[in-house]
Design an enzyme around this catalytic site. Structure first.
Site, PDB file in Angstrom:
ATOM      1  N   SER A  10      61.010  21.918  33.605  1.00  0.00           N
ATOM      2  CA  SER A  10      61.473  22.840  34.629  1.00  0.00           C
ATOM      3  C   SER A  10      61.541  22.186  35.986  1.00  0.00           C
ATOM      4  O   SER A  10      60.637  21.445  36.386  1.00  0.00           O
ATOM      5  CB  SER A  10      60.562  24.062  34.654  1.00  0.00           C
ATOM      6  OG  SER A  10      60.009  24.246  35.929  1.00  0.00           O
ATOM      7  N   LYS A  11      62.642  22.463  36.674  1.00  0.00           N
ATOM      8  CA  LYS A  11      62.795  21.820  37.977  1.00  0.00           C
ATOM      9  C   LYS A  11      61.755  22.357  38.953  1.00  0.00           C
ATOM     10  O   LYS A  11      61.342  21.692  39.873  1.00  0.00           O
ATOM     11  CB  LYS A  11      64.204  21.954  38.520  1.00  0.00           C
ATOM     12  CG  LYS A  11      64.673  23.342  38.831  1.00  0.00           C
ATOM     13  CD  LYS A  11      66.069  23.273  39.427  1.00  0.00           C
ATOM     14  CE  LYS A  11      66.789  24.599  39.289  1.00  0.00           C
ATOM     15  NZ  LYS A  11      68.151  24.575  39.721  1.00  0.00           N
ATOM     16  N   ARG A  12      61.308  23.593  38.729  1.00  0.00           N
ATOM     17  CA  ARG A  12      60.302  24.150  39.648  1.00  0.00           C
ATOM     18  C   ARG A  12      58.975  23.410  39.509  1.00  0.00           C
ATOM     19  O   ARG A  12      58.174  23.379  40.412  1.00  0.00           O
ATOM     20  CB  ARG A  12      60.104  25.641  39.408  1.00  0.00           C
ATOM     21  CG  ARG A  12      61.323  26.391  39.892  1.00  0.00           C
ATOM     22  CD  ARG A  12      61.147  27.886  39.866  1.00  0.00           C
ATOM     23  NE  ARG A  12      62.471  28.486  39.981  1.00  0.00           N
ATOM     24  CZ  ARG A  12      62.696  29.737  40.216  1.00  0.00           C
ATOM     25  NH1 ARG A  12      61.702  30.570  40.347  1.00  0.00           N
ATOM     26  NH2 ARG A  12      63.932  30.191  40.308  1.00  0.00           N
ATOM     27  N   ASN A  13      58.736  22.831  38.345  1.00  0.00           N
ATOM     28  CA  ASN A  13      57.500  22.056  38.176  1.00  0.00           C
ATOM     29  C   ASN A  13      57.714  20.588  38.509  1.00  0.00           C
ATOM     30  O   ASN A  13      56.881  19.741  38.180  1.00  0.00           O
ATOM     31  CB  ASN A  13      56.992  22.165  36.738  1.00  0.00           C
ATOM     32  CG  ASN A  13      56.602  23.579  36.411  1.00  0.00           C
ATOM     33  OD1 ASN A  13      56.283  24.338  37.313  1.00  0.00           O
ATOM     34  ND2 ASN A  13      56.663  23.943  35.145  1.00  0.00           N
ATOM     35  N   GLY A  14      58.853  20.292  39.093  1.00  0.00           N
ATOM     36  CA  GLY A  14      59.107  18.917  39.520  1.00  0.00           C
ATOM     37  C   GLY A  14      59.433  17.975  38.373  1.00  0.00           C
ATOM     38  O   GLY A  14      59.281  16.766  38.511  1.00  0.00           O
TER      39      GLY A  14
END
Ligand code: GLU
Length: 478
Positions: free
Chosen positions: A249-253
């Site tokens: 996930s991009k939110r988790n980098g």
């Protein structure tokens, strides 16, 4: 069906992450396969998540990787604008049409009232409170300037079914669908509304996107039906996982395209690998150029099951692409990484030749070449190689002889150096592997290096080679 039109509709929230790039790639490949059009639309209506520069990253990445769109904000087209915020005025018009036909309604509920709705498993579901407001009351409140949203009026009985090309028939009880907001109190559409209006107005007849939208699609279909518009074909793609439990996930980098480039992966390898995250060709081949992907891509090869992003496999593919680079391109691409190694006067062409077939990513270069600039104490144990019958005692004995031989060597190149060391092993009646092993350890102080003694000596040059051998002899005699 008329001309196939697919789209990639990213929100500009930062770097283009792997899942997004895969959506773009599959949508592009499918459109091209069908002689259709691939469209880029920027979904920037959620201003809170907008990141400056993110749109440029999207344009640049798609161009760089060859996933080129036929229509889009920076290339134009007949269905513009291609930036959602510039289409703002369309949405209210369509929402009001739905209000007229009874498929949507004004909702004036306050935050407090919404917060007081019963909490069912962490969600407060709207209870259609404003559905039955009288026409007069609505007119009055609108005239008064009361804050409102427009909600979709979901059916409360029956069920909705649609067909997804990958996941088959999807059926959902209508009673599970909440009266979602279509127009927010600031007048902006929600994603849930805008994507339908945009897709229809832009003639998108095939929607390809991540599986997270599979269960929202019945709501979108009800909107298409309410307007009397033809529903698009749906192709949802399997999730990309970091491991068995966690989504990438991009939110988790997790990795974005730019991160991977910075980590020393080649764009062709990245695209090739991403293509395999959820799809496989009929012939099961793995290494495929962009042109081959275009030839082989078929939506029937998209898998239902999640795929795990495997950095080792990506590295393996990357190494294949590195190996086949023409030496000049390799040298050019390797330049910034070589610069961080402070290689002084070493011949870069030889250095490149040494490492091209021995790295999986460009980021390994610095580590792999450190021995060229750093040279110090050699652990005696490193001379031990049982297979070659080498040890420190043998090293002490033969290093002076290696030095003498090399001292008089005229043509300092890999082949001559190699032949000289082999010749010496015959004269000394020991294994050639032992001489090569000892020479390599003396020159590098390492058990493992890219390349053998002669390749390394060629790069170090005569003076540095003899100096290192002297140091090694001194250490052995200390
Ligand atoms: N803007 C949405 C996203 O970035 C697009 C989803 C879609 O393809 O409809 O996830």
């Amino acid at each position: 069906m008329s001309e196939l039109r697919t789209r990639f509709a990213p929100s500009p929230t930062g770097y283009l992450h792997i899942g997004g790039l895969r959506t773009a790639l599959y949508s592009y490949l499918y459109a091209k396969k069908m002689n259709g059009k691939f469209i880029l639309r920027i979904e920037d209506t959620d201003q809170g998540r907008y990141v400056d520069g993110a749109v440029e990253i999207i344009y640049r990445t798609l161009r760089e990787t060859g996933i080129m769109y036929d229509e889009g904000p920076d290339v134009g087209g007949d269905y513009g604008p291609y930036i959602q915020s510039e289409r703002k005025n369309e949405y209210l018009f369509y929402a009001e049409k739905l209000v007229e036909s009874g498929h949507a309604y004004y909702c004036f509920c306050s935050e407090e009232r919404l917060a007081s709705l019963p909490d069912i498993n962490g969600a407060r579901r709207y209870d259609k409170h404003c559905l039955n407001l009288s026409k007069e009351e609505i007119a009055e409140r609108l005239a008064r300037g009361d804050k409102y949203v427009i909600r979709q009026n979901m059916p409360v009985t029956g069920n909705s079914t649609y067909h997804d090309v990958v996941y088959g028939d999807i059926t959902i009880e209508n009673s599970e669908l909440e009266d979602q907001i279509l127009i927010k109190s600031d007048g902006m559409p929600t994603y849930n509304f805008a994507n339908v209006i945009d897709d229809h107005l832009m003639g998108i007849n095939c929607v390809m996107r991540g599986i997270e939208y599979l269960s929202s699609t019945p709501k979108y279909n009800l909107l298409y039906d309410a307007f009397g518009w033809e529903r698009p074909v749906y192709i949802h793609m399997p999730p990309i996982m970091k491991d068995a439990q966690h989504k990438l996930s991009k939110r988790n980098g997790d990795a974005s395209y730019e991160d991977l480039i910075k980590k020393g992966f080649l764009k062709d390898a990245i695209i090739n690998y991403i293509a395999l995250l959820g799809w496989s060709p009929k012939d099961d081949s793995e290494k495929m150029s962009f042109a081959e992907l275009q030839r082989k891509f078929d939506v029937s090869g998209i898998n239902k099951s999640p795929s795990i992003f495997d950095p080792m496999k990506l590295a393996w593919l990357n190494s294949l692409y590195i190996k086949e680079m023409p030496p000049e391109s390799f040298a050019e691409y390797a330049k910034p990484w070589l610069e961080t190694c402070y290689l002084k006067d070493f011949d870069k062409r030889l250095v490149c030749k040494l490492i091209q077939s021995r790295i999986e990513t460009f980021a390994e270069i610095e580590d792999k070449l450190r021995f060229l600039v750093e040279f110090g104490d050699i652990d005696d144990g490193l001379y031990v190689n049982q297979k070659q019958k080498a040890d420190a005692a043998l090293a002490k004995n033969i290093l002076p002889k290696i030095k003498d031989k090399l001292y008089v060597l005229k043509n300092w190149d890999n082949q001559n150096l190699f032949d000289t060391l082999v010749e010496l092993s015959a004269e000394l009646d020991c294994k050639k592997g032992a001489v090569l092993w000892i020479a390599r350890v003396a020159l590098t102080g390492l058990a493992v290096t890219p390349g053998g003694a002669s390749e390394i000596a060629e790069i170090l040059g005569k003076e540095e080679t003899l100096r290192r051998i002297d140091c090694a002899i001194m250490q052995l005699n200390a």
